[in-house]
Design a protein around this motif. Structure first.
Motif, PDB file in Angstrom:
ATOM      1  N   ILE A  44      39.347   1.517  38.252  1.00  0.00           N
ATOM      2  CA  ILE A  44      40.499   2.108  38.953  1.00  0.00           C
ATOM      3  C   ILE A  44      40.091   2.570  40.361  1.00  0.00           C
ATOM      4  N   LEU A  45      38.935   3.238  40.451  1.00  0.00           N
ATOM      5  CA  LEU A  45      38.453   3.675  41.764  1.00  0.00           C
ATOM      6  C   LEU A  45      38.276   2.482  42.695  1.00  0.00           C
ATOM      7  N   LEU A  46      37.731   1.378  42.159  1.00  0.00           N
ATOM      8  CA  LEU A  46      37.539   0.157  42.955  1.00  0.00           C
ATOM      9  C   LEU A  46      38.875  -0.342  43.497  1.00  0.00           C
ATOM     10  N   ASN A  47      39.881  -0.381  42.625  1.00  0.00           N
ATOM     11  CA  ASN A  47      41.217  -0.837  43.058  1.00  0.00           C
ATOM     12  C   ASN A  47      41.781   0.067  44.147  1.00  0.00           C
ATOM     13  N   ILE A  48      41.507   1.389  44.024  1.00  0.00           N
ATOM     14  CA  ILE A  48      42.073   2.339  44.990  1.00  0.00           C
ATOM     15  C   ILE A  48      41.418   2.179  46.363  1.00  0.00           C
ATOM     16  N   PHE A  49      40.072   2.174  46.399  1.00  0.00           N
ATOM     17  CA  PHE A  49      39.466   2.096  47.740  1.00  0.00           C
ATOM     18  C   PHE A  49      39.540   0.698  48.342  1.00  0.00           C
ATOM     19  N   SER A  50      39.891  -0.318  47.535  1.00  0.00           N
ATOM     20  CA  SER A  50      40.064  -1.668  48.079  1.00  0.00           C
ATOM     21  C   SER A  50      41.456  -1.875  48.659  1.00  0.00           C
ATOM     22  N   ASN A  51      42.376  -0.946  48.351  1.00  0.00           N
ATOM     23  CA  ASN A  51      43.762  -1.058  48.820  1.00  0.00           C
ATOM     24  C   ASN A  51      43.882  -0.372  50.189  1.00  0.00           C
ATOM     25  N   HIS A  52      43.953  -1.176  51.249  1.00  0.00           N
ATOM     26  CA  HIS A  52      43.917  -0.652  52.612  1.00  0.00           C
ATOM     27  C   HIS A  52      45.186   0.097  53.011  1.00  0.00           C
ATOM     28  N   SER A  53      46.213   0.023  52.179  1.00  0.00           N
ATOM     29  CA  SER A  53      47.466   0.719  52.521  1.00  0.00           C
ATOM     30  C   SER A  53      47.404   2.200  52.116  1.00  0.00           C
ATOM     31  N   ASP A  55      45.966   6.059  51.990  1.00  0.00           N
ATOM     32  CA  ASP A  55      45.409   6.965  53.011  1.00  0.00           C
ATOM     33  C   ASP A  55      43.877   6.889  53.019  1.00  0.00           C
ATOM     34  N   VAL A  56      43.301   6.865  54.223  1.00  0.00           N
ATOM     35  CA  VAL A  56      41.853   6.645  54.373  1.00  0.00           C
ATOM     36  C   VAL A  56      41.032   7.765  53.719  1.00  0.00           C
ATOM     37  N   ASN A  57      41.533   9.010  53.757  1.00  0.00           N
ATOM     38  CA  ASN A  57      40.774  10.118  53.140  1.00  0.00           C
ATOM     39  C   ASN A  57      40.670   9.958  51.628  1.00  0.00           C
ATOM     40  N   VAL A  58      41.735   9.463  51.038  1.00  0.00           N
ATOM     41  CA  VAL A  58      41.748   9.242  49.585  1.00  0.00           C
ATOM     42  C   VAL A  58      40.794   8.105  49.232  1.00  0.00           C
ATOM     43  N   ARG A  59      40.808   7.036  50.033  1.00  0.00           N
ATOM     44  CA  ARG A  59      39.905   5.896  49.760  1.00  0.00           C
ATOM     45  C   ARG A  59      38.453   6.316  49.939  1.00  0.00           C
ATOM     46  N   TRP A  60      38.207   7.120  50.967  1.00  0.00           N
ATOM     47  CA  TRP A  60      36.849   7.633  51.224  1.00  0.00           C
ATOM     48  C   TRP A  60      36.346   8.412  50.003  1.00  0.00           C
ATOM     49  N   LEU A  61      37.225   9.280  49.459  1.00  0.00           N
ATOM     50  CA  LEU A  61      36.865  10.086  48.294  1.00  0.00           C
ATOM     51  C   LEU A  61      36.606   9.201  47.076  1.00  0.00           C
ATOM     52  N   ALA A  62      37.415   8.152  46.922  1.00  0.00           N
ATOM     53  CA  ALA A  62      37.241   7.233  45.790  1.00  0.00           C
ATOM     54  C   ALA A  62      35.868   6.544  45.844  1.00  0.00           C
ATOM     55  N   VAL A  63      35.471   6.126  47.053  1.00  0.00           N
ATOM     56  CA  VAL A  63      34.147   5.483  47.210  1.00  0.00           C
ATOM     57  C   VAL A  63      33.044   6.472  46.852  1.00  0.00           C
ATOM     58  N   LEU A  64      33.183   7.716  47.312  1.00  0.00           N
ATOM     59  CA  LEU A  64      32.137   8.715  47.050  1.00  0.00           C
ATOM     60  C   LEU A  64      32.001   8.982  45.552  1.00  0.00           C
ATOM     61  N   GLN A 104      33.678   4.043  58.493  1.00  0.00           N
ATOM     62  CA  GLN A 104      33.032   5.002  57.583  1.00  0.00           C
ATOM     63  C   GLN A 104      33.141   4.545  56.127  1.00  0.00           C
ATOM     64  N   VAL A 105      34.310   4.035  55.757  1.00  0.00           N
ATOM     65  CA  VAL A 105      34.488   3.545  54.377  1.00  0.00           C
ATOM     66  C   VAL A 105      33.625   2.312  54.153  1.00  0.00           C
ATOM     67  N   ALA A 106      33.539   1.446  55.179  1.00  0.00           N
ATOM     68  CA  ALA A 106      32.726   0.230  55.068  1.00  0.00           C
ATOM     69  C   ALA A 106      31.260   0.584  54.833  1.00  0.00           C
ATOM     70  N   THR A 107      30.779   1.620  55.543  1.00  0.00           N
ATOM     71  CA  THR A 107      29.371   2.044  55.384  1.00  0.00           C
ATOM     72  C   THR A 107      29.130   2.563  53.970  1.00  0.00           C
ATOM     73  N   GLN A 108      30.059   3.396  53.470  1.00  0.00           N
ATOM     74  CA  GLN A 108      29.903   3.923  52.108  1.00  0.00           C
ATOM     75  C   GLN A 108      29.955   2.807  51.065  1.00  0.00           C
ATOM     76  N   LEU A 109      30.818   1.829  51.319  1.00  0.00           N
ATOM     77  CA  LEU A 109      30.921   0.681  50.408  1.00  0.00           C
ATOM     78  C   LEU A 109      29.605  -0.105  50.391  1.00  0.00           C
ATOM     79  N   ALA A 110      29.000  -0.276  51.579  1.00  0.00           N
ATOM     80  CA  ALA A 110      27.722  -0.997  51.665  1.00  0.00           C
ATOM     81  C   ALA A 110      26.628  -0.250  50.907  1.00  0.00           C
ATOM     82  N   VAL A 111      26.609   1.079  51.043  1.00  0.00           N
ATOM     83  CA  VAL A 111      25.617   1.887  50.323  1.00  0.00           C
ATOM     84  C   VAL A 111      25.848   1.773  48.818  1.00  0.00           C
ATOM     85  N   LEU A 112      27.117   1.797  48.425  1.00  0.00           N
ATOM     86  CA  LEU A 112      27.482   1.662  47.010  1.00  0.00           C
ATOM     87  C   LEU A 112      26.975   0.335  46.436  1.00  0.00           C
TER      88      LEU A 112
END
Length: 974
Positions: A44-53, A55-64, A104-112
């Motif tokens: 579910i988290l993957l689906n959320i942060f992959s959905n670019h529509s 809010d960026v703060n929510v996606r950032w939190l999902a990646v973390l 910022q999200v791209a960097t966190q995704l790369a670290v993930l």
């Protein structure tokens, strides 16, 4: 709940968790924590942060949250591990997300992705690298960049694995991808350079991709080759670094007037090129030999010649200097004075390259430039001095040479000086000569030059030992310069104060010490510059911390030194500064001991205030506690007046429930011990303080020795009162510990138990009962190390002397435990005792065992009488060790204490604490020091005769061999 509904619930909770309102945020965080172990949560988290529509703060939190989940639950053996089927889906989803629009999200995704790769690549995730390499070739700029970013983080993570199998795997990976990444890097660099020439707006993107490629290459070349010099591609890349650096330095210069963002990025690129060289030098020195010459030429051209100067920026200078220093200090490049044939050929070659490069003229030029250019205080330095003297005066320590220019230049200067002392000493001596005369106060440039030269002389003090007459220099020029008060001369006064400190431990006559104290004290006064005062305080500390320090010489300066330092401590604002000054004060207290008493009042009044102010600064509190330790020791029993302040400090420092105990515990325990050792009587507050001890005994093995000393100090202070309250707890803790500590710990524990038995025998003999079974059983087995066995036998001997009944109960307990008769156990214990007694070497312990053994003679036990010969032999051997003949020819027990005898004659009388007195009183009452073994042995033999009758006693005598009988008769009548 279906997947869509679950996703909506998680999404809403993440939105709440991104809210700044604590009432909304806290429950959301709590729910997310609960879901961490639920199947499907990470999908579910993957689906959320992959959905670019979204809010960026929510996606950032999902990646973390996902990233943290990988750390905890991705490993197969982890509790609540993510199931394998879900992992397959997740891995596929992760590498289909190459169009992430937010950096910022791209960097966190790369670290993930790199964290997952650490566990799964290549076995469970064989298609990761092919997928990334394919995406890197994309024509779409965003996809290309994101794929490079992911590749960089994956390579960085895989390169950090250190097991042999993982390293081989990384080397195989490097062999497959290095050439591809090298071409990619070249391509991006060429594109960037073309775009710069055409002023293309895309040049920033190209440079970013070139930098990512370079970062990948650095990890590959350092960790992916056993010997990089055996790979053509690796050597090609390393040789290209120099040309690329030169080109980029030119490019940076041209960009300075155009795009400031690109200047910063180009500087990062240049720095990374130098990092490649430094890393290969560090990890593969023999592969670097062919690069020594170009590296030195490159660094020296830019940092030490006028032609290279226009291209410089600070971080690049630091990297170049560190590269030169790395080559100078590399152990593999130092040819030792041995037969050349036996040396590694590469070492000799490297050494020769160094010698050929560092000619006298090059070394002179480098040394001169370092001192006269890089050592000079800059306008920025002087502005910092004016605005924040405390920060300016703080000495940068540790590894600051890696990132800070001044420590870096000083570090290289020292490396050069050590390596080429013969060449450079005359150069520095000439500089001293040229700057020897007093300079006019208004000539700032001359002052700064002199400051730089003095800095060099201080740094190279050990190498100039035979060349500089420092005593004469100090007595003439330096002392004069300290007296000049004109504005700019603060630079000289500070440097001279520092220089004297550097030389005190190298070459400074003891008879000049009073003169040193005299010239240092004015530099500490309130009307002096703050930076100079701080430097002078450190000089004073260095002078006192010297092997040749004489307390009596310093005593006339003690009161003014202490007062001036105390005033400085109060005036300082920065936590680090206060710590530094407090450390100097603490050091003086430690060195002069009792002499500090008349001058300590002001510090005693100020420390409680400083303690309250420092509640947010644990390191400052550490320094305060450390100072209090020295102060209590110096004040002795007078320190009891400080108890209302000291005991709460100890309470806080040693309470494991307090976060600050991590910092304060070690010094807090030392303070607790010092307070107890200097107390004249037990108080209710001291008793209550012991509540902090049980958790420390449970989980703090590294401070166990100090904890035991504290317990012993408490026992000596109020034996019966303390043991009635805490005795059971102490013995229980010790008993629990015995099963899990080494022999050294067992000996410490037994000494503590013995202290209880000596200080309060009537209470302790009952208290230690739970422990005796273990001790007696260990004696029964007879397998312990000699020192442990010695302690076990000592405990048994004291029990026997205190209470035969408790001794018998312990024997009975062991018999019950091992299903043997009491007689069998007693026989075995006596046999081990007789056998192991020879291993006990300390005289007082031998006598203790002799007394206990003699006491057994009247126990009316057949087991004892059967061993009459062995007992007679062992007690006689103890008498042989302890009996001395006096001037009148009489036999005396050397361990008996008369009125004039003192235990511990080596003790420093000046530093005798209340605790030391108590120890001596306890020793004076010990049976070992109050009972004459010879007389006691005689009386026991007489009593035995009376018990068994003359005929039975004659039979006992017949069991004794002639030699033992004759020896025994030297001491007793049989």
């Amino acid at each position: 709940m279906d997947m869509t509904t679950a996703q909506s619930v998680v999404l809403e909770t993440l939105r709440h968790a991104a809210n700044q309102n604590a009432e909304i945020l806290k429950p959301a965080e709590s729910r997310l924590r609960e879901w961490e172990t639920e199947p499907g949560f990470y999908s579910i988290l993957l689906n959320i942060f992959s959905n670019h529509s979204i809010d960026v703060n929510v996606r950032w939190l999902a990646v973390l949250y996902f990233k943290n989940g990988v750390d905890r639950y991705w490993r197969k053996t982890a509790p609540h591990a993510i199931n394998e089927a879900e992992k397959v889906t997740i891995r596929q989803g992760l590498v289909s997300n190459f169009r992430e629009p937010v950096n910022q999200v791209a960097t966190q995704l790369a670290v993930l992705i790199s964290k997952v790769a650490r566990f799964d690549c290549p076995r469970e995730w064989p298609d990761l690298m092919p997928t990334l390499l394919s995406a890197v070739k994309s024509d779409e700029a965003l996809v290309q960049h994101r794929a490079l970013l992911m590749l960089h983080h994956v390579i960085k993570t895989l390169s950090s694995k250190r097991l042999a199998g993982d390293r081989r795997m990384f080397q195989d990976l490097t062999a497959n991808v290095f050439s591809f990444v090298l071409n990619l890097w070249n391509s991006h660099v060429q594109t960037f350079l073309s775009q710069v020439a055409e002023n293309d707006q895309q040049m920033g993107s190209s440079l970013e991709k070139a930098l990512l490629s370079l970062r990948i290459l650095r990890k590959l070349v350092v960790h992916g080759f056993k010997k990089p010099h055996e790979s053509e591609d690796a050597i090609l890349f390393l040789n290209m670094v120099f040309d690329r650096a030169k080109t980029m330095l030119e490019c940076r210069k041209s960009l300075q007037s155009k795009v400031s963002d690109l200047v910063e990025l180009s500087e990062k690129f240049i720095i990374h090129l130098t990092k490649v060289l430094i890393a290969v030098l560090e990890h593969h020195p023999f592969s670097y030999v062919d690069l020594i010459q170009p590296s030195l030429e490159f660094a020296v051209f830019y940092v030490f010649t006028p032609a290279g100067e226009p291209q410089l920026f600070e971080r690049f200078i630091i990297q170049c200097l560190n590269l030169v220093k790395g080559i100078l200090l590399c152990a593999e490049y130092k040819a030792a004075k041995v037969i050349e044939e036996t040396k590694e050929p590469a070492t000799l070659r490297a050494h020769q390259i160094k010698l050929n490069f560092f000619t006298a003229s090059t070394l002179t030029e480098m040394c001169t430039k370092l001192v006269t250019h890089y050592f000079l205080l800059t306008r920025e330095d002087l502005e910092l001095w004016d605005s924040d003297p405390e920060s300016f005066a703080t000495d940068e320590g540790g590894e600051s040479w890696k990132y800070s220019l001044r420590p870096c230049t000083e570090s290289l200067f020292l490396a050069l000086f050590h390596e080429f002392r013969v060449t450079l000493v005359p150069v520095l001596l000439e500089m001293i000569q040229n700057n020897h005369a007093l300079v006019p106060p208004e000539d700032l440039n001359a002052i700064l030059r002199k400051d730089a030269v003095y800095n060099a002389v201080g740094l190279a003090a050990f190498d100039l030992y035979h060349e500089v007459n420092f005593d004469q220099w100090f007595s003439t020029t330096l002392t004069q310069e300290l007296k000049v008060k004109a504005g700019n001369y603060r630079v000289i006064r500070r440097r001279v104060a520092w220089l004297v400190g550097q030389w005190t431990g190298v070459k400074f006559s003891p008879e000049l010490r009073p003169a040193l104290y005299s010239v240092t004290l004015p530099l500490l006064q309130a009307d002096e510059d703050m930076a100079i005062r701080l430097t002078a305080s450190n000089t004073l500390k260095l002078a006192i911390d010297d092997f040749e320090f004489i307390t009596d010489q310093f005593l006339p300066f003690l009161e003014p030194s202490f007062s001036l330092l105390f005033a400085l401590l109060k005036e300082a604002h920065e936590c680090d500064t206060k710590m530094h000054v407090l450390y100097v004060l603490s050091f003086i207290v430690e060195r002069v001991g009792f002499a500090i008493r008349p001058h300590s009042g002001s510090l005693i009044q100020y420390l409680p205030l400083l303690w309250e102010e420092s509640s947010e600064h644990n390191m400052l509190r550490c320094a305060i506690v450390s100072t209090l330790v020295h102060l209590v020791k110096a004040l002795g029993s007078s320190s009891e007046a400080l108890s209302p302040f000291l005991l709460p400090v100890v309470q806080l420092s040693t309470d494991v429930q307090q976060d600050s105990h991590v910092y304060l515990l070690e010094d807090g325990l030392e303070l607790w011990l010092a307070v107890l050792e200097n107390s004249t009587a037990m108080t209710q507050e001291l008793m209550q303080l012991f509540r902090n001890m049980p958790p420390l005994l449970e989980n703090n093995s590294e401070n166990l020795r100090t904890c035991f000393y504290i317990i012993q100090a408490n026992i000596l202070l109020a034996p019966e009162e303390f043991l009635k309250v805490y005795g059971e707890l102490i013995i229980s803790s010790c008993n629990d510990m015995l099963s899990d500590i080494r022999s050294e710990g067992i000996v410490m524990t037994m000494r503590l138990v013995e202290m209880c038995l000596r200080a309060a025998p009537s209470i302790s003999v009952e208290l230690v009962k739970p422990m005796l079974t273990r001790i007696f059983e260990a004696i029964y087995k007879g397998e312990e190390y000699p020192i442990v066995m010695s302690m076990y036998l000592s405990i048994m001997a004291r029990i026997l002397l205190c209470s035969r009944e408790v001794f018998s109960q312990a024997v009975a307990k062991v018999a019950q435990l091992i299903h043997e008769s009491q007689e069998t156990v007693l026989n075995r214990i006596l046999d081990v005792w007789l056998d192991k007694m020879a291993l006990v070497t300390q005289l007082d312990r031998r006598k203790l065992l002799g007394l206990a053994m003699a006491s057994l003679l009247t126990a009316q036990s057949s087991a004892v009488l059967e061993r009459f010969c062995g007992i007679l032999l062992n007690v006689t051997e103890v008498l042989n060790d302890i009996i001395k003949t006096d001037d009148m020819g009489a036999q005396i027990d050397s361990l008996l204490l008369g009125d004039s005898t003192c235990v511990g004659q080596d003790d420093d009388v000046d530093y005798e604490t209340e605790h030391d007195h108590r120890r001596k009183q306890l020793a004076a009452a010990d049976p070992v020091h109050t009972i004459a073994l010879k007389d006691y042995f005689q009386s026991q033999i007489v009593d035995l005769q009376n018990q068994v009758g003359p005929s039975h006693f004659e039979q006992l005598k017949q069991t004794v061999d002639v030699e033992t009988f004759e020896q025994a008769r030297e001491y007793v009548v049989l």
